[in-house]
Design a protein around this motif. Structure first.
Motif, PDB file in Angstrom:
ATOM      1  N   THR A  78      -1.151 -17.164   3.925  1.00 25.25           N
ATOM      2  CA  THR A  78      -2.092 -16.803   3.299  1.00 25.25           C
ATOM      3  C   THR A  78      -2.132 -15.699   1.315  1.00 25.25           C
ATOM      4  N   ARG A  79      -3.251 -16.033   0.884  1.00 30.29           N
ATOM      5  CA  ARG A  79      -2.774 -15.267  -0.099  1.00 30.29           C
ATOM      6  C   ARG A  79      -1.916 -13.592   0.315  1.00 30.29           C
ATOM      7  N   ALA A  80      -2.597 -12.992   0.853  1.00 30.39           N
ATOM      8  CA  ALA A  80      -1.918 -11.731   1.463  1.00 30.39           C
ATOM      9  C   ALA A  80      -0.456 -11.884   1.930  1.00 30.39           C
ATOM     10  N   LEU A  81      -0.064 -12.672   2.519  1.00 29.70           N
ATOM     11  CA  LEU A  81       1.122 -13.449   2.596  1.00 29.70           C
ATOM     12  C   LEU A  81       2.199 -13.462   1.743  1.00 29.70           C
ATOM     13  N   SER A  82       1.170 -14.370   1.189  1.00 27.76           N
ATOM     14  CA  SER A  82       2.235 -14.715  -0.295  1.00 27.76           C
ATOM     15  C   SER A  82       2.288 -13.976  -1.410  1.00 27.76           C
ATOM     16  N   THR A 176      -5.919  -3.880   9.049  1.00 28.28           N
ATOM     17  CA  THR A 176      -6.114  -4.117   9.826  1.00 28.28           C
ATOM     18  C   THR A 176      -7.217  -5.329  10.163  1.00 28.28           C
ATOM     19  N   GLY A 177      -7.609  -5.671   8.744  1.00 30.37           N
ATOM     20  CA  GLY A 177      -9.133  -6.268   8.933  1.00 30.37           C
ATOM     21  C   GLY A 177      -8.617  -8.412   9.043  1.00 30.37           C
ATOM     22  N   ALA A 189      -8.224   1.327   1.658  1.00 31.03           N
ATOM     23  CA  ALA A 189      -8.708   1.466   3.022  1.00 31.03           C
ATOM     24  C   ALA A 189      -7.429   1.817   3.576  1.00 31.03           C
ATOM     25  N   ALA A 190      -6.040   2.336   2.892  1.00 27.47           N
ATOM     26  CA  ALA A 190      -4.964   3.148   3.747  1.00 27.47           C
ATOM     27  C   ALA A 190      -5.025   5.013   3.200  1.00 27.47           C
TER      28      ALA A 190
END
Length: 382
Positions: A78-82, A176-177, A189-190
């Motif tokens: 996913t983009r977030a993991l990248s 967590t979303g 979100a944080a």
């Protein structure tokens, strides 16, 4: 402000149609990814991480030929993991150093946009460029008439998005979303404060096939062509060979100079420096410095070409004229063109080498020396 950049280039870009992933396709003759890398280099990024696939890592060698100061990291599913992979690759950088996360599919990022998000970061935990929504918005459920929706206070988010590396890492660790759609979302979100910097209408994201046609038109509007000229001359002295345009030619004399006295390369170096307003060869390689005594002049030309690249520019073509009675240039002209094309990473048909005489007039006509002139065309951001 010292900053790093993470350019996400691991997607398949399936919506862009058949063929290569969009980050590898050409816009105005240049790979989409290279546009962004050159822009961040010109803006002063201390480190650039390109997050890509295993196949992409192999392609980067050609796509970014001639550029330095970048490294690759392997992307995730996913983009977030990248993005997290790119941040991890910067573990050797200060944890509070700003990092700009950018989508490779937005090729027309400018120094103004980069500077804008960095300034906004002075008073916020994260910052992004954005444009206010100008069009009327309609919401339509299947089978129902569209309902007009207010566009007040709505913004179109762009990249690069900025935050300090430790803030981004903490935001992603706490998320967590579902898959976040951008990077400032995890900071928000944080509990972090997010600032909006001015966006750029030209900073479109290449998503669909028709976007590439638009990008081709924008590339012409966002670039300018500069012309530079150079001239050099050296006197003849005792010797057995002469260097001209990077090629050694057997001759009964040699050119006298502090370096190898390659007048062709010196003129061409000055032309490139002149095109980008960076002075002349003596400013960068003073003849009073013993370091350059006898030095090969191809390194001078490579330095000038690297400065063009650092400004986000590209060399369009070069034309060198050698002025002498001897030696005969024509037998060596192709080798000279090939050498210049190699140094400048240009196709051969963008490199010209010519020769002429002064009909026995002047210092070249009397055989006292050799002269060279050069003209170049360089394309840079407007």
């Amino acid at each position: 402000m010292t900053f790093s950049a993470v350019i996400v280039a691991a997607g398949s870009g399936s919506r862009a149609g058949p063929g290569q992933a969009k980050q590898w396709r050409l816009v105005a003759g240049k790979p989409v990814l290279r546009w962004s890398v050159e822009a961040f280099m010109a803006a002063g990024a201390s480190d650039i991480v390109i997050v890509t696939t295993q196949d992409g890592e192999k392609a980067l060698v050609d796509v970014l030929a001639g550029l330095s100061g970048w490294r690759a990291a392997l992307g995730g599913a996913t983009r977030a993991l990248s993005v997290r992979s790119g941040l991890a690759a910067l573990a050797d950088r200060p944890e509070d150093q700003p990092v700009l996360i950018h989508d490779a599919a937005r090729p027309f990022v400018t120094r103004a946009t980069i500077d804008g998000v960095l300034r906004a970061l002075d008073t916020a935990d994260a910052a992004l460029p954005a444009l206010p929504v100008a069009d009327t918005l309609k919401r339509a459920e299947p089978g129902q008439s569209p309902i007009t929706t207010s566009r007040e206070h709505l913004w179109r988010a762009q990249t690069p998005q900025a935050a300090r590396r430790n803030v981004l890492l903490a935001g992603y660790a706490a998320w967590t979303g579902d898959e976040p759609t951008d990077d400032t979302q995890v900071v928000e979100a944080a509990g972090g404060r997010v600032a909006i910097a001015p966006g750029d209408p030209l900073l479109l994201k290449l998503t669909y096939p028709e976007d590439f046609a638009m990008a081709e038109r924008l590339a012409g509007a966002a670039r300018i062509t500069r012309v530079g000229q150079g001239f050099d001359a050296h006197r003849w002295g005792p010797g057995e060979e002469v260097w001209l345009c990077g090629v050694a030619i057997k001759h009964d004399e040699t050119l006298v100079g502090h370096s190898d006295a390659d007048a062709g390369l010196h003129a061409l170096t000055d032309a490139l420096l002149g095109a980008i307003g960076e002075g002349d060869i003596g400013d960068h390689f003073p003849p009073t410095d013993p370091k350059w005594k006898g030095a090969a002049s191809d390194q001078f030309l490579k330095h000038a070409a690297d400065l063009v690249t650092a400004k986000g520019g590209a060399i369009i073509n070069v034309d060198v004229t050698l002025i002498c009675e001897r030696p005969k240039i024509k037998p060596h002209r192709l080798a000279m063109r090939e050498k210049l094309a190699e140094i400048l990473a240009l196709p051969l048909d963008r490199v010209s080498v010519k020769a002429t005489t002064t009909e026995k007039m002047g210092f070249t006509g009397r055989g006292e020396g050799l002269a060279a002139s050069a003209v170049v065309a360089v394309e840079t951001p407007a």
